[in-house]
Design a protein around this motif. Sequence first.
Motif, PDB file in Angstrom:
ATOM      1  N   TYR A 150       0.887  -1.165   0.000  1.00 20.86           N
ATOM      2  CA  TYR A 150       0.000   0.000   0.000  1.00 20.86           C
ATOM      3  C   TYR A 150       0.923   1.213   0.000  1.00 20.86           C
ATOM      4  N   HIS A 153       3.106   2.926   2.864  1.00 21.87           N
ATOM      5  CA  HIS A 153       3.049   2.103   4.079  1.00 21.87           C
ATOM      6  C   HIS A 153       3.884   0.835   3.900  1.00 21.87           C
ATOM      7  N   ASP A 204       0.940 -13.285  -2.066  1.00 25.25           N
ATOM      8  CA  ASP A 204      -0.138 -14.070  -1.426  1.00 25.25           C
ATOM      9  C   ASP A 204      -0.231 -13.759   0.070  1.00 25.25           C
TER      10      ASP A 204
ATOM     11  N   LYS B 149      -6.717   0.782   8.663  1.00 20.77           N
ATOM     12  CA  LYS B 149      -5.712   1.820   8.951  1.00 20.77           C
ATOM     13  C   LYS B 149      -5.360   2.525   7.645  1.00 20.77           C
ATOM     14  N   TYR B 150      -5.253   1.729   6.589  1.00 18.29           N
ATOM     15  CA  TYR B 150      -5.015   2.265   5.247  1.00 18.29           C
ATOM     16  C   TYR B 150      -6.304   2.022   4.476  1.00 18.29           C
ATOM     17  N   HIS B 153      -7.899  -1.249   2.843  1.00 16.14           N
ATOM     18  CA  HIS B 153      -7.101  -2.422   3.203  1.00 16.14           C
ATOM     19  C   HIS B 153      -7.327  -2.785   4.663  1.00 16.14           C
ATOM     20  N   GLN B 155      -7.372  -4.618   8.196  1.00 16.74           N
ATOM     21  CA  GLN B 155      -6.470  -5.528   8.894  1.00 16.74           C
ATOM     22  C   GLN B 155      -7.142  -5.970  10.182  1.00 16.74           C
ATOM     23  N   PHE B 157      -6.561  -6.821  14.255  1.00 18.29           N
ATOM     24  CA  PHE B 157      -5.675  -6.530  15.385  1.00 18.29           C
ATOM     25  C   PHE B 157      -6.230  -7.282  16.596  1.00 18.29           C
ATOM     26  N   VAL B 209      -1.039  -8.575  14.572  1.00 18.23           N
ATOM     27  CA  VAL B 209      -1.611  -7.908  13.396  1.00 18.23           C
ATOM     28  C   VAL B 209      -1.694  -8.920  12.250  1.00 18.23           C
ATOM     29  N   ASN B 211      -2.907  -9.357   8.149  1.00 16.08           N
ATOM     30  CA  ASN B 211      -3.474  -8.885   6.890  1.00 16.08           C
ATOM     31  C   ASN B 211      -4.688  -9.738   6.548  1.00 16.08           C
ATOM     32  N   SER B 213      -5.203 -11.410   3.893  1.00 13.58           N
ATOM     33  CA  SER B 213      -4.797 -12.680   3.264  1.00 13.58           C
ATOM     34  C   SER B 213      -4.370 -13.699   4.316  1.00 13.58           C
TER      35      SER B 213
END
Lengths: 242, 242
Positions: A150, A153, A204, B149-150, B153, B155, B157, B209, B211, B213
Amino acid sequence: MLFFTQCFGAVLDLIHLRFQHYKAKRVFSAAGQLVCVVNPTHSLKYAPARCAAAQTSAEQGILPPCHHHEAVHDPQLVPCTCPLFSCPWEGHLEVVVSHLRQTHRINILQGAEIVFLATDMHLPAPTDWIIMHSCLGHQFLLVLRKQEKYEGHPQFFATMMLIGTPTQADNFTYRLELNRNQRRLKWEATPRSVLERVDSVISDGDCLVLNTSLAQLFSDNGSLAIGIAITTSKVHNAEAEM
Amino acid sequence: MLFFTQCFGAVLDLIHLRFQHYKAKRVFSAAGQLVCVVNPTHSLKYAPARCAAAQTSAEQGILPPCHHHEAVHDPQLVPCTCPLFSCPWEGHLEVVVSHLRQTHRINILQGAEIVFLATDMHLPAPTDWIIMHSCLGHQFLLVLRKQEKYEGHPQFFATMMLIGTPTQADNFTYRLELNRNQRRLKWEATPRSVLERVDSVISDGDCLVLNTSLAQLFSDNGSLAIGIAITTSKVHNAEAEM
């Protein structure tokens, strides 16, 4: 005068590295663990195509000659698996290690458990930290990559790949461990084969992923120590420790 | 007819939950581990300020009456630590648990090791999955948050906080563990005190954290099972296992 200043700088660098090495050893305190200081390499993969050598920050400007393998379209030939460069080399899987070592100057380390100490984590993305790891009769490629998935970031992605076939890779489990300030993060998985390419594993997200803030929490003076262990899958039981 | 359709739907839901519970138990196979199915709650914190009750997906529309504590500016009073709502309640630390339980309907579970099974991971951010966990004579608040946060995208936590002071929190270590498909991710840290606020811990990134994926790799049919263990810091030796 300049000569003495440079000598003094080099001595200071050596003391600093020795100190980092000592600190990493203290954190990863098991006896006999080898600590390997790994310098960053700015990825040249998407630079104009050429057979470039690994330009580590310590060795910039030294470009060994290219050794192109003449294309014979043998199905057993695999392309160069170096994650840093678009290299036209191809050869048998058995000689990939010597190609990576000689042409791309990627270091190789021995031992079931080692500590990978990546320096200069603050450098801008894209940056890679790479070593090969020889263990249990096989060679593995360890890649830590700083990349901006991103924009604005950057994140860190760490993975271990077997320099072998996917079937051979299924026999192993690798563990990456960060440990600092009463925090610990462990990632365990089956290594992927280098034939599957580092870029796909990272896109991925099937690897250890660190945000910048988490990477800073685990870093010490700009260096990140990653404990690495490889075991055979027979020993590893994914459900035993719960 | 509608009544029978709804009954049938409820029975199917129960069978599905039972199946998820069974699967989570199979993955986290240690004897005696309690599996707790946790439904998501859409965060109302930044909605117009009101003393709202926890609207779990199963209980939407039920709003228990507000119990405002009249402000007397006692320095021993702490604000409501519920991460979901901007609640004007304040009270002594000892009664935070009963406030969270009664007003915000946050469940509490007993046991040193439990499995937190978060359902409907696909729901859009911001979403929270929350329970309290009673263990070793203290109560902990476990928060899994999906947040962007972005932009674009999301995430995940996850963190565990002690419903107590920072000094008390230093006596414990918590572990969150994901385990699926021959991949394992473990986060160990000292819990933070709820007085430090969940929002700051998450914006600092000092937590587990994931992602999207990675969350998908560890999810099963839209649910994420997190194994939770709490120990006292004296037992825990951060450097022992390396």
